[in-house]
Design an enzyme around this catalytic site. Structure first.
Site, PDB file in Angstrom:
ATOM      1  N   ASN A 280      -0.978  10.626   2.754  1.00 52.21           N
ATOM      2  CA  ASN A 280      -1.805   9.567   3.342  1.00 52.21           C
ATOM      3  C   ASN A 280      -1.171   8.226   2.991  1.00 52.21           C
ATOM      4  O   ASN A 280      -1.243   7.785   1.843  1.00 52.21           O
ATOM      5  CB  ASN A 280      -3.224   9.694   2.758  1.00 52.21           C
ATOM      6  CG  ASN A 280      -4.121   8.546   3.177  1.00 52.21           C
ATOM      7  OD1 ASN A 280      -3.794   7.758   4.058  1.00 52.21           O
ATOM      8  ND2 ASN A 280      -5.273   8.447   2.521  1.00 52.21           N
ATOM      9  N   TRP A 281      -0.566   7.595   3.984  1.00 52.22           N
ATOM     10  CA  TRP A 281       0.167   6.341   3.729  1.00 52.22           C
ATOM     11  C   TRP A 281      -0.755   5.137   3.620  1.00 52.22           C
ATOM     12  O   TRP A 281      -0.319   4.042   3.285  1.00 52.22           O
ATOM     13  CB  TRP A 281       1.211   6.101   4.832  1.00 52.22           C
ATOM     14  CG  TRP A 281       2.266   7.175   4.914  1.00 52.22           C
ATOM     15  CD1 TRP A 281       2.422   8.257   4.068  1.00 52.22           C
ATOM     16  CD2 TRP A 281       3.317   7.290   5.887  1.00 52.22           C
ATOM     17  NE1 TRP A 281       3.499   9.022   4.466  1.00 52.22           N
ATOM     18  CE2 TRP A 281       4.062   8.454   5.582  1.00 52.22           C
ATOM     19  CE3 TRP A 281       3.694   6.530   6.998  1.00 52.22           C
ATOM     20  CZ2 TRP A 281       5.164   8.865   6.335  1.00 52.22           C
ATOM     21  CZ3 TRP A 281       4.792   6.930   7.749  1.00 52.22           C
ATOM     22  CH2 TRP A 281       5.524   8.082   7.423  1.00 52.22           C
ATOM     23  N   LYS A 282      -2.018   5.323   3.943  1.00 49.34           N
ATOM     24  CA  LYS A 282      -3.007   4.231   3.883  1.00 49.34           C
ATOM     25  C   LYS A 282      -2.487   3.000   4.640  1.00 49.34           C
ATOM     26  O   LYS A 282      -1.832   3.158   5.662  1.00 49.34           O
ATOM     27  CB  LYS A 282      -3.352   3.932   2.416  1.00 49.34           C
ATOM     28  CG  LYS A 282      -3.753   5.203   1.661  1.00 49.34           C
ATOM     29  CD  LYS A 282      -4.377   4.940   0.329  1.00 49.34           C
ATOM     30  CE  LYS A 282      -4.733   6.264  -0.326  1.00 49.34           C
ATOM     31  NZ  LYS A 282      -5.423   6.116  -1.588  1.00 49.34           N
TER      32      LYS A 282
ATOM     33  N   HIS B 169     -12.656   9.717   4.096  1.00 47.27           N
ATOM     34  CA  HIS B 169     -11.842   9.388   2.919  1.00 47.27           C
ATOM     35  C   HIS B 169     -12.635   8.436   2.023  1.00 47.27           C
ATOM     36  O   HIS B 169     -13.402   7.606   2.510  1.00 47.27           O
ATOM     37  CB  HIS B 169     -10.512   8.743   3.342  1.00 47.27           C
ATOM     38  CG  HIS B 169      -9.614   8.513   2.164  1.00 47.27           C
ATOM     39  ND1 HIS B 169      -9.730   7.395   1.377  1.00 47.27           N
ATOM     40  CD2 HIS B 169      -8.651   9.285   1.610  1.00 47.27           C
ATOM     41  CE1 HIS B 169      -8.843   7.488   0.379  1.00 47.27           C
ATOM     42  NE2 HIS B 169      -8.182   8.623   0.504  1.00 47.27           N
TER      43      HIS B 169
ATOM     44  N   GLU C  99     -12.014   5.772   0.575  1.00 45.56           N
ATOM     45  CA  GLU C  99     -11.922   4.334   0.875  1.00 45.56           C
ATOM     46  C   GLU C  99     -12.762   3.977   2.101  1.00 45.56           C
ATOM     47  O   GLU C  99     -13.269   2.864   2.209  1.00 45.56           O
ATOM     48  CB  GLU C  99     -10.450   3.924   1.037  1.00 45.56           C
ATOM     49  CG  GLU C  99      -9.775   3.846  -0.329  1.00 45.56           C
ATOM     50  CD  GLU C  99      -8.367   4.406  -0.400  1.00 45.56           C
ATOM     51  OE1 GLU C  99      -7.693   4.460   0.637  1.00 45.56           O
ATOM     52  OE2 GLU C  99      -7.948   4.803  -1.512  1.00 45.56           O
TER      53      GLU C  99
ATOM     54  N   GLU D 280     -11.437  14.842  -3.704  1.00 42.16           N
ATOM     55  CA  GLU D 280     -10.733  13.715  -4.317  1.00 42.16           C
ATOM     56  C   GLU D 280     -11.710  12.930  -5.189  1.00 42.16           C
ATOM     57  O   GLU D 280     -12.473  12.096  -4.671  1.00 42.16           O
ATOM     58  CB  GLU D 280     -10.178  12.787  -3.240  1.00 42.16           C
ATOM     59  CG  GLU D 280      -9.196  13.454  -2.303  1.00 42.16           C
ATOM     60  CD  GLU D 280      -8.394  12.405  -1.543  1.00 42.16           C
ATOM     61  OE1 GLU D 280      -7.196  12.283  -1.817  1.00 42.16           O
ATOM     62  OE2 GLU D 280      -8.970  11.709  -0.706  1.00 42.16           O
TER      63      GLU D 280
ATOM     64  N   GLY E  36      -5.537   6.522  -6.929  1.00 41.85           N
ATOM     65  CA  GLY E  36      -4.768   5.299  -7.141  1.00 41.85           C
ATOM     66  C   GLY E  36      -4.875   4.739  -8.544  1.00 41.85           C
ATOM     67  O   GLY E  36      -4.465   3.610  -8.803  1.00 41.85           O
TER      68      GLY E  36
ATOM     69  N   SER F 156      -4.083  10.651  -7.510  1.00 45.95           N
ATOM     70  CA  SER F 156      -2.932  10.461  -8.403  1.00 45.95           C
ATOM     71  C   SER F 156      -2.074  11.715  -8.559  1.00 45.95           C
ATOM     72  O   SER F 156      -1.609  12.014  -9.664  1.00 45.95           O
ATOM     73  CB  SER F 156      -3.388   9.924  -9.761  1.00 45.95           C
ATOM     74  OG  SER F 156      -4.025   8.671  -9.598  1.00 45.95           O
TER      75      SER F 156
ATOM     76  N   GLY G  97      -1.518  10.150  -1.952  1.00 47.67           N
ATOM     77  CA  GLY G  97      -1.486   8.760  -1.495  1.00 47.67           C
ATOM     78  C   GLY G  97      -0.194   8.098  -1.927  1.00 47.67           C
ATOM     79  O   GLY G  97       0.858   8.283  -1.305  1.00 47.67           O
ATOM     80  N   GLY G  98      -0.263   7.352  -3.027  1.00 52.60           N
ATOM     81  CA  GLY G  98       0.877   6.553  -3.500  1.00 52.60           C
ATOM     82  C   GLY G  98       2.215   7.290  -3.514  1.00 52.60           C
ATOM     83  O   GLY G  98       3.231   6.766  -3.031  1.00 52.60           O
TER      84      GLY G  98
HETATM   85  P1  PGA Z   1      -3.441   8.528  -4.591  1.00 49.10           P
HETATM   86  O1  PGA Z   1      -4.359   8.604  -3.282  1.00 49.10           O
HETATM   87  O2  PGA Z   1      -2.526   9.727  -4.550  1.00 49.10           O
HETATM   88  O3  PGA Z   1      -2.673   7.211  -4.447  1.00 49.10           O
HETATM   89  O4  PGA Z   1      -4.328   8.540  -5.767  1.00 49.10           O
HETATM   90  C1  PGA Z   1      -4.903   9.817  -2.857  1.00 49.10           C
HETATM   91  C2  PGA Z   1      -5.766   9.623  -1.644  1.00 49.10           C
HETATM   92  O5  PGA Z   1      -6.470   8.621  -1.557  1.00 49.10           O
HETATM   93  O6  PGA Z   1      -5.777  10.477  -0.725  1.00 49.10           O
END
Ligand code: PGA
Length: 253
Positions: free
Chosen positions: A9-11, A97, A99, A169, A175, A215, A236-237
């Site tokens: 997930n590149w956000k 998600h 966020e 999650e 993050g 993470s 994510g990251g």
């Molecule tokens: P993260 O994000 O790996 O940067 O913690 C995961 C996600 O939000 O899907």
């Protein structure tokens, strides 16, 4: 029996050139490291979906979107429909998600409509669930995750449910560099599988893929993937660096 699934997930990251380069690099890592032994998807921002699709087309890497709107078309300024996502080559879509839930304030009812619309329109939704830190501290994890899953799957019968992937999650792990311990992750994943068995049946519960996110890094991926009820990773990251994402894919096979 359940094929591993790793999604990046590149956000709200990358631009028109770095998104394409990252996609090209993910394709080459995936074919070199994993072949067809794992399902891999990249989930870029809306505006780069088409160019990323062109970069992953004809490879084993699939395309996903970070969100959708449930209406088919019309006066919904700023929104993107299922048909539009299909049109640019999407296979998957994230629904709910953390966020979207906590920053944009989406509720369970809206997420359920998105999930329903995705399946009806032929996309494979990834229903994201997870508790806040204060909810975990108050020992409400089971209650919160159960509510999010039941509400998210409202009106989804067994046939439709076969399109769904679930991603657990914990919000406090996203993050932050904090990851659920293997025990914490396995406990929630097993609880989710049991919940699905109750909502549908045991066979369906055995088939559904439950991803972990929060993470995930090259150095914790293998330990997480070894857990009995954990079938893949939503990253994510670390998915923004092809080499790290490649190592995570390799650790998932
Ligand atoms: P993260 O994000 O790996 O940067 O913690 C995961 C996600 O939000 O899907």
């Amino acid at each position: 029996m359940r094929k591993p699934f790793v999604a990046g997930n590149w956000k709200m990251n990358t631009d028109s050139s770095t998104s394409v380069q990252l996609a090209i690099d993910v394709v080459s890592c995936t074919s070199a490291l994993a072949g067809d032994s794992v399902d891999v998807a990249v989930i870029p921002p809306f505006v780069y979906l088409k160019s990323v699709f062109d970069a992953v087309n004809n490879s084993s890497v699939s395309l996903g979107a970070q969100d959708i709107y449930f209406q088919e078309k019309g006066a919904f300024t700023g929104e993107i429909s299922v048909a539009m996502l299909k049109d640019v080559g999407c296979t998957y879509v994230l629904c709910g998600h953390s966020e979207r839930r906590h920053v944009i304030k989406e509720n369970d009812e809206l997420i359920n409509k998105k999930l329903n619309a995705s399946i009806s329109g032929g996309l494979l939704p990834i229903l994201c669930v997870g508790e806040l830190l204060e909810e975990r501290k108050a020992e409400q994890t089971t209650e919160i995750v159960t509510r999010q899953i039941k509400a998210g799957l409202e009106g989804i019968d067994a046939e439709k449910f076969s399109a769904v992937t679930i991603a657990y999650e914990p919000v406090w792990a996203i993050g932050t560099g904090l990851t659920a311990t293997p025990d914490q992750a396995q406990q929630v994943h097993a609880m989710i599988r049991e919940l699905i068995a109750g909502l549908y049946d045991g066979q369906i519960a055995k088939q559904v893929r439950i991803l972990y996110g929060g993470s995930v890094k090259p150095d914790n991926a293998a330990e997480l993937m070894a857990l009995e009820d954990l079938d893949g990773l939503l990253v994510g990251g670390a998915s923004l660096k092809a080499q790290d994402f490649g190592s995570i894919i390799a650790a998932s096979v």
